[in-house]
Motif scaffolding. Structure first.
Motif, mmCIF file in Angstrom:
data_model
loop_
_atom_site.group_PDB
_atom_site.id
_atom_site.type_symbol
_atom_site.label_atom_id
_atom_site.label_comp_id
_atom_site.label_asym_id
_atom_site.label_seq_id
_atom_site.Cartn_x
_atom_site.Cartn_y
_atom_site.Cartn_z
ATOM 1 N N LEU A 1 26.370 -36.739 -42.498
ATOM 2 C CA LEU A 1 27.328 -37.847 -42.372
ATOM 3 C C LEU A 1 28.745 -37.318 -42.209
ATOM 4 C CD1 LEU A 1 26.090 -40.553 -44.910
ATOM 5 C CD2 LEU A 1 25.410 -40.136 -42.542
ATOM 6 N N HIS A 2 28.921 -36.035 -42.458
ATOM 7 C CA HIS A 2 30.269 -35.425 -42.355
ATOM 8 C C HIS A 2 30.219 -34.404 -41.216
ATOM 9 C CE1 HIS A 2 34.151 -34.106 -43.475
ATOM 10 N NE2 HIS A 2 33.886 -33.386 -44.552
ATOM 11 N N GLY A 3 30.514 -33.143 -41.476
ATOM 12 C CA GLY A 3 30.594 -32.147 -40.399
ATOM 13 C C GLY A 3 29.272 -31.878 -39.710
ATOM 14 N N ASP B 1 31.582 -55.618 -33.756
ATOM 15 C CA ASP B 1 31.886 -56.322 -35.007
ATOM 16 C C ASP B 1 32.191 -55.360 -36.148
ATOM 17 O OD1 ASP B 1 31.429 -58.574 -33.585
ATOM 18 O OD2 ASP B 1 29.480 -59.072 -34.507
ATOM 19 N N LYS B 2 31.483 -54.234 -36.146
ATOM 20 C CA LYS B 2 31.687 -53.273 -37.241
ATOM 21 C C LYS B 2 32.754 -52.227 -36.892
ATOM 22 C CE LYS B 2 26.964 -53.723 -39.037
ATOM 23 N NZ LYS B 2 27.291 -54.604 -40.168
ATOM 24 N N HIS B 3 33.385 -52.381 -35.750
ATOM 25 C CA HIS B 3 34.434 -51.439 -35.307
ATOM 26 C C HIS B 3 33.923 -49.999 -35.289
ATOM 27 C CE1 HIS B 3 37.190 -54.771 -35.573
ATOM 28 N NE2 HIS B 3 36.781 -54.989 -36.816
ATOM 29 N N PHE C 1 17.949 -45.127 -38.876
ATOM 30 C CA PHE C 1 18.620 -44.431 -37.774
ATOM 31 C C PHE C 1 20.053 -44.948 -37.578
ATOM 32 C CE2 PHE C 1 19.809 -44.431 -33.240
ATOM 33 C CZ PHE C 1 19.724 -43.083 -32.954
ATOM 34 N N ARG C 2 20.984 -44.027 -37.420
ATOM 35 C CA ARG C 2 22.372 -44.364 -37.074
ATOM 36 C C ARG C 2 22.728 -43.647 -35.793
ATOM 37 N NH1 ARG C 2 26.471 -44.830 -42.152
ATOM 38 N NH2 ARG C 2 25.422 -46.585 -43.082
ATOM 39 N N LEU C 3 23.600 -44.229 -35.039
ATOM 40 C CA LEU C 3 24.065 -43.552 -33.831
ATOM 41 C C LEU C 3 25.038 -42.466 -34.285
ATOM 42 C CD1 LEU C 3 23.676 -43.719 -30.804
ATOM 43 C CD2 LEU C 3 25.601 -45.287 -30.699
ATOM 44 N N MET C 4 24.562 -41.225 -34.262
ATOM 45 C CA MET C 4 25.387 -40.133 -34.786
ATOM 46 C C MET C 4 26.605 -39.941 -33.880
ATOM 47 S SD MET C 4 23.766 -39.699 -37.440
ATOM 48 C CE MET C 4 24.606 -38.383 -38.274
ATOM 49 N N GLY C 5 27.738 -39.600 -34.504
ATOM 50 C CA GLY C 5 28.965 -39.449 -33.728
ATOM 51 C C GLY C 5 29.690 -40.766 -33.525
ATOM 52 N N PHE C 6 29.185 -41.821 -34.163
ATOM 53 C CA PHE C 6 29.851 -43.132 -34.108
ATOM 54 C C PHE C 6 30.242 -43.568 -35.503
ATOM 55 C CE2 PHE C 6 30.141 -45.792 -30.302
ATOM 56 C CZ PHE C 6 29.752 -44.860 -29.348
ATOM 57 N N HIS D 1 33.566 -44.396 -38.444
ATOM 58 C CA HIS D 1 34.447 -43.579 -39.264
ATOM 59 C C HIS D 1 34.999 -44.413 -40.407
ATOM 60 C CE1 HIS D 1 37.616 -40.790 -40.435
ATOM 61 N NE2 HIS D 1 36.869 -39.893 -39.850
ATOM 62 N N ARG D 2 35.175 -43.783 -41.556
ATOM 63 C CA ARG D 2 35.719 -44.507 -42.703
ATOM 64 C C ARG D 2 37.133 -45.015 -42.430
ATOM 65 N NH1 ARG D 2 34.894 -44.097 -48.196
ATOM 66 N NH2 ARG D 2 32.725 -44.403 -47.651
ATOM 67 N N VAL D 3 37.933 -44.252 -41.725
ATOM 68 C CA VAL D 3 39.339 -44.636 -41.529
ATOM 69 C C VAL D 3 39.580 -45.235 -40.143
ATOM 70 C CG1 VAL D 3 41.735 -43.839 -41.638
ATOM 71 C CG2 VAL D 3 40.026 -42.818 -43.158
HETATM 72 N N1 CMC Z 1 25.292 -46.311 -36.373
HETATM 73 C C1 CMC Z 1 24.869 -47.541 -36.772
HETATM 74 N N2 CMC Z 1 25.438 -48.265 -37.741
HETATM 75 C C2 CMC Z 1 26.494 -47.721 -38.374
HETATM 76 C C3 CMC Z 1 26.999 -46.450 -38.014
HETATM 77 C C4 CMC Z 1 26.362 -45.760 -36.966
HETATM 78 N N3 CMC Z 1 26.805 -44.553 -36.600
HETATM 79 N N4 CMC Z 1 28.056 -46.154 -38.810
HETATM 80 C C5 CMC Z 1 28.208 -47.193 -39.640
HETATM 81 N N5 CMC Z 1 27.263 -48.139 -39.370
HETATM 82 C C6 CMC Z 1 27.142 -49.451 -40.041
HETATM 83 C C7 CMC Z 1 26.539 -49.291 -41.419
HETATM 84 O O1 CMC Z 1 25.161 -49.420 -41.385
HETATM 85 C C8 CMC Z 1 27.231 -50.381 -42.183
HETATM 86 O O2 CMC Z 1 26.576 -51.607 -41.878
HETATM 87 P P1 CMC Z 1 26.485 -52.771 -43.019
HETATM 88 O O3 CMC Z 1 27.912 -53.135 -43.321
HETATM 89 O O4 CMC Z 1 25.723 -53.848 -42.319
HETATM 90 O O5 CMC Z 1 25.763 -52.162 -44.176
HETATM 91 C C9 CMC Z 1 28.630 -50.479 -41.556
HETATM 92 O O6 CMC Z 1 28.467 -49.946 -40.231
HETATM 93 C C10 CMC Z 1 29.678 -49.652 -42.287
HETATM 94 O O7 CMC Z 1 29.168 -48.332 -42.466
HETATM 95 P P2 CMC Z 1 29.350 -47.500 -43.796
HETATM 96 O O8 CMC Z 1 28.313 -46.427 -43.852
HETATM 97 O O9 CMC Z 1 29.469 -48.415 -44.968
HETATM 98 O O10 CMC Z 1 30.782 -46.883 -43.508
HETATM 99 P P3 CMC Z 1 31.396 -45.598 -44.183
HETATM 100 O O11 CMC Z 1 32.852 -45.676 -44.006
HETATM 101 O O12 CMC Z 1 30.881 -45.422 -45.569
HETATM 102 O O13 CMC Z 1 30.773 -44.378 -43.323
HETATM 103 C C11 CMC Z 1 30.392 -42.827 -41.598
HETATM 104 C C12 CMC Z 1 31.408 -43.759 -42.264
HETATM 105 C C13 CMC Z 1 31.133 -41.883 -40.659
HETATM 106 C C14 CMC Z 1 29.683 -41.980 -42.669
HETATM 107 C C15 CMC Z 1 29.368 -43.678 -40.805
HETATM 108 O O14 CMC Z 1 30.008 -44.407 -39.787
HETATM 109 C C16 CMC Z 1 28.228 -42.829 -40.225
HETATM 110 O O15 CMC Z 1 27.252 -42.562 -40.905
HETATM 111 N N6 CMC Z 1 28.354 -42.385 -38.925
HETATM 112 C C17 CMC Z 1 27.374 -41.504 -38.338
HETATM 113 C C18 CMC Z 1 27.624 -40.066 -38.801
HETATM 114 C C19 CMC Z 1 28.853 -39.459 -38.174
HETATM 115 O O16 CMC Z 1 29.069 -39.535 -36.974
HETATM 116 N N7 CMC Z 1 29.666 -38.783 -39.015
HETATM 117 C C20 CMC Z 1 30.852 -38.067 -38.552
HETATM 118 C C21 CMC Z 1 32.123 -38.697 -39.036
HETATM 119 S S1 CMC Z 1 33.580 -38.021 -38.193
HETATM 120 C C22 CMC Z 1 33.610 -36.351 -38.683
HETATM 121 C C23 CMC Z 1 34.112 -36.196 -40.070
HETATM 122 O O17 CMC Z 1 35.329 -36.086 -40.224
HETATM 123 O O18 CMC Z 1 33.294 -36.162 -40.987
#
Ligand code: CMC
Length: 391
Positions: free
Chosen positions: A225-227, A317-319, A261-266, A268-270
Motif C-alpha cells: 500500500l506504500h512503496g 466519486d472517491k477522487h 483487488f485494488r487498482l494499484m498505483g491509484f 492517495h491519502r492526501v
Molecule cells: N482501487 C480501488 N479502490 C480504492 C483504491 C484503489 N486503488 N484506493 C482506494 N480505494 C477505495 C477504498 O476501497 C475506499 O472505499 P470505501 O470508502 O468504499 O471503503 C476508498 O477508496 C478510500 O480508500 P482508503 O483505503 O480508505 O484510503 P486511504 O487514504 O486509507 O488509502 C491508499 C490510500 C494509497 C493506501 C489507497 O488508495 C490504496 O490502497 N491505493 C493502492 C495502493 C497504492 O497505489 N499505493 C501507493 C500510494 S502513493 C506512494 C506512496 O507515497 O506510498
C-alpha cells in the motif's frame, strides 16, 4: 477514554511541525522547502535536492562539490558486510536485505557525527552507501561479481554502472538515462508524513541511532500500500497482459466491494487530484522508452486503464487518481531495473527525506517520544482461570 480522539491511520492528526515539504492535496501541489517539484525535476540533481531537503536551502557550488566528493569517499561498503549477502537465500527480497544492511551500519560505522553540522558525515555515509548496498544485493542475486563504485562517476551514473557493468559487457553510461534516474529520485525524495517517514520519526523518537530509524523506514516502505505499490503495479499490468483481461473487467474488479483487488498505483491519502509526481513520471515514460528504443506493451495497458478509471463514477466519486507509482515501474523497466528492485529504488530516493525529517525531529525541543493512546475495547477486568478449568 476521556478526551482521547479516535483517528485511525492518523488521517487527521498533525503529529509534528515541519518546514520541509509542502503539499496541497486538493490542488495537487508538492514543494520541497518551498520549491515546486516541477522546477526541481527540470533543473536540479538528486544530490542537490538531497542537500536542499536536509540542510534547508540549495547548496553553493563549493558546498555541492564537497558533498559530491564526500559521497565518493564514502561509497565503499565494508568488505565484511559481503558475508551477509553471500548467506542470504538467492530469492531473498532486496528490501529485506536493505533494511538489515542499513541497521548493520550502526555496528560497522559506530561513530555518529555531530547533529549541529548541516550536512554531516553520517548522513553522507548513508546516502552514499545505500546505493552501493542496493546494487550489491542485485549482483549477488544474479551470481555476478560486485562492481565497485567509480570515483569519476556522479551519484546516479555510479549506481547504474554498479548495477549493470560486468566483465563481459561493460556498461556505457548514457547521460539521458542518468538524467531520468535523477528525476526519478527527485520525485521520491520526500513526501511529508507518509507511512515510512512516520516510522522513522516514531522509531527515532525513542532516541535510537539513525541507522535503526532509517531501517524501520525501509521496512515500512516495503508494504504494497506504500512503496511496494510500484512493484505491485507492474505485476498487475503484467497479469492483465498475460491473462488477456480487458480494461473493463479490471475496472469492474476494482469497483467490486467483495473483491479485495485494488487498482494499484491509484488513490492517495492526501491527493484528491492527479499526483503531481505522477504527471512528471508519465511524461518520463515516453522519454525513456524512446531513448532505449523500446515499446512497452504495459504502457499501452496503463494508459488505457488510466483513461477508463478517470471516466468511471466509482473512481471519480472517491477522487482516485494515478499516484507516483502508476507509471514508475514503466520508467524503471526501461532503465533495466528488475521488478523486485523497484521498491529499493524508491527507498534510495526517499532516504534524504527520511534523514531531513529525523534531523528536524531531533532538533525540535517540542518533540517527545511517540506514544499514542488507544480506545480500549476489551473487558476491563477478568479473573485468572487455572489451566485445568479452561475450555
Ligand atoms: N482501487 C480501488 N479502490 C480504492 C483504491 C484503489 N486503488 N484506493 C482506494 N480505494 C477505495 C477504498 O476501497 C475506499 O472505499 P470505501 O470508502 O468504499 O471503503 C476508498 O477508496 C478510500 O480508500 P482508503 O483505503 O480508505 O484510503 P486511504 O487514504 O486509507 O488509502 C491508499 C490510500 C494509497 C493506501 C489507497 O488508495 C490504496 O490502497 N491505493 C493502492 C495502493 C497504492 O497505489 N499505493 C501507493 C500510494 S502513493 C506512494 C506512496 O507515497 O506510498
Amino acid at each position: 477514554t476521556g478526551c482521547i480522539t479516535f483517528d485511525p491511520g492518523y488521517g487527521n492528526t498533525g503529529a509534528c511541525k515541519s518546514a520541509i515539504t509542502y503539499m496541497d492535496g486538493e490542488k495537487g501541489i508538492l514543494r520541497y522547502r518551498g520549491i515546486p517539484i516541477e522546477q526541481l525535476a527540470e533543473k536540479s540533481t538528486f544530490v542537490e535536492t538531497a542537500y536542499l531537503l536536509i540542510v534547508g536551502r540549495l547548496p553553493t557550488s563549493e558546498e555541492l562539490t564537497r558533498t559530491s566528493v564526500m559521497l565518493n569517499d564514502f561509497s565503499l561498503v565494508h568488505e565484511n558486510m559481503k558475508a551477509f549477502y553471500q548467506n542470504y537465500p538467492p530469492q531473498a527480497h532486496p528490501m529485506g536485505i536493505l533494511a538489515a544492511m542499513v541497521n548493520a551500519m550502526r555496528s560497522f560505522y559506530p561513530e555518529l557525527t555531530d547533529l549541529d553540522e548541516e550536512m554531516n558525515n553520517t548522513f553522507l555515509r548513508l546516502i552514499s552507501k545505500i546505493r552501493t548496498m542496493a546494487a550489491m544485493s542485485y549482483k549477488f542475486s544474479i551470481g555476478q561479481r560486485v562492481t565497485y563504485p567509480q570515483p569519476g562517476l556522479c551519484y546516479c551514473a555510479n549506481f547504474l554502472n554498479m548495477m549493470f557493468d560486468n566483465d563481459v559487457v561493460p556498461y556505457h553510461v548514457d547521460q539521458d538515462l542518468v538524467r531520468a534516474l535523477n528525476v526519478f529520485w527527485i520525485l521520491h525524495a520526500d513526501h511529508e508524513q507518509n507511512c515510512s517517514t512516520t516510522a522513522v520519526r516514531v522509531v527515532g523518537s525513542g532516541r535510537v541511532n539513525i541507522y535503526s530509524a532509517i531501517s524501520a523506514g525501509i521496512s515500512a516502505l516495503w508494504g504494497p500500500l506504500h512503496g511496494g505499490a510500484n512493484q505491485a503495479v507492474i505485476q498487475m499490468l503484467e497479469k492483465i497482459h498475460k491473462d488477456g483481461m480487458t480494461i473493463d473487467q479490471c475496472i469492474a474488479k476494482a469497483r467490486d466491494r467483495e473483491d479485495p483487488f485494488r487498482l494499484m498505483g491509484f488513490g492517495h491519502r492526501v491527493y484528491k487530484t492527479y499526483d503531481p509526481r505522477g504527471k512528471i513520471m508519465k511524461k518520463m515514460c515516453d522519454i525513456v522508452l524512446a531513448k532505449v528504443k523500446r515499446d512497452d506493451p504495459l504502457l499501452d495497458i496503463a494508459l488505457r486503464l488510466e483513461e477508463a478509471a478517470l471516466e468511471d463514477s466509482y473512481f471519480k466519486d472517491k477522487h482516485l487518481y494515478p499516484n507516483v507509482d502508476f507509471y514508475a515501474g514503466i520508467v524503471l523497466r526501461a532503465l533495466g531495473i528488475p521488478t523486485n528492485m523497484f521498491t529499493v529504488m524508491f527507498a534510495i530516493g526517499r532516504l534524504p527525506g527520511w534523514i531531513a525529517q529525523w534531523k528536524e525531529d531531533m532538533a525540535d525541543p517540542e518533540m517527545k517520544i511517540s506514544r499514542p493512546r488507544q480506545i480500549y475495547t476489551g473487558n476491563t477486568v477478568n479473573d485468572y482461570i487455572p489451566i485445568d478449568q479452561r475450555r
